[in-house]
Design a protein around this motif. Structure first.
Motif: not given
Length: 216
Positions: A191-195, A200-203
């Motif tokens: 959730d801390g990823i702003k981009d 979405r890639r990390e998810m």
């Protein structure tokens, strides 16, 4: 895992995309279509439940999917299981649905990732297996991609759209549902990823990891 080139498309029709997968024998061809605003999901599910062979597809609820590659990974895994003779479900298509799950609960996988009477958007997968396949666990198909496409056009009351990440992630994916199913609600660093694209890639990577761990 399920590529080449993350499932680069072979020449396809306007409804079905034929997708070659690395390390999958030529006896198995994968055909995938994406339909939005499906109005007869209840009918389609009933055909599955009644074991109507004409409706032997992997009907996947698109709201539970976050990417094209996620589906291809499940297809690749199911084909591998079928080739090894270790299927735990009736056919390769039900095996695809179960391969999306992060656990081994088959009935839960059907409920969460398969078609339900209220499904609105569907990813439909058909694996055609030629008579030269050495596997004894699946009856060879006499269908052609053109016949499959015509059957879907005649029986799925929905709008075919390209099977790409853009429509999935922009309007079809139910993100809270995905987070619940793959236990991602407490992964605060995502959730801390702003981009948004990176998030979405990390998810996607977390989801793929959950699917891979299912068999361990």
């Amino acid at each position: 895992m399920a590529s080449p080139e993350d499932g680069a498309a072979a020449p396809s029709s306007r409804v079905l995309e034929t997708i070659p997968l690395e390390h999958v024998p030529s006896t198995h061809t994968v055909h995938i279509g994406l339909f939005k605003d499906v109005a007869n999901a209840e009918f389609l599910q009933q055909q599955l439940l009644s074991r109507n062979a004409e409706y032997e597809y992997a009907f996947i609820d698109a709201s539970s999917v976050i990417s094209r590659f996620q589906v291809l990974a499940a297809v690749y895994k199911a084909i591998t299981i079928q080739l090894n003779g270790s299927m735990k479900t009736p056919n390769i298509h039900s095996e695809i649905v179960c391969s999306l799950s992060p656990n081994n609960n088959i009935s839960e996988a059907y409920r969460r990732f398969g078609i339900t009477p209220t499904s609105k958007h569907l990813i439909i997968v058909k694996v055609l297996i030629s008579s030269s396949s050495s596997s004894s666990s699946t009856t060879p198909s006499t269908l052609t991609p053109a016949a499959v496409e015509q059957h879907l056009l005649s029986n799925v009351q929905g709008t075919p759209i390209p099977f790409t990440d853009e429509p999935l992630q922009s309007s079809l994916t139910d993100w809270p549902k995905v987070r619940k199913y793959y236990k991602l609600n407490n992964v605060s660093w995502v959730d801390g990823i702003k981009d948004e694209a990176l998030r979405r890639r990390e998810m996607e990577m977390l989801v793929l990891g959950s699917m891979a761990l299912r068999s361990l």
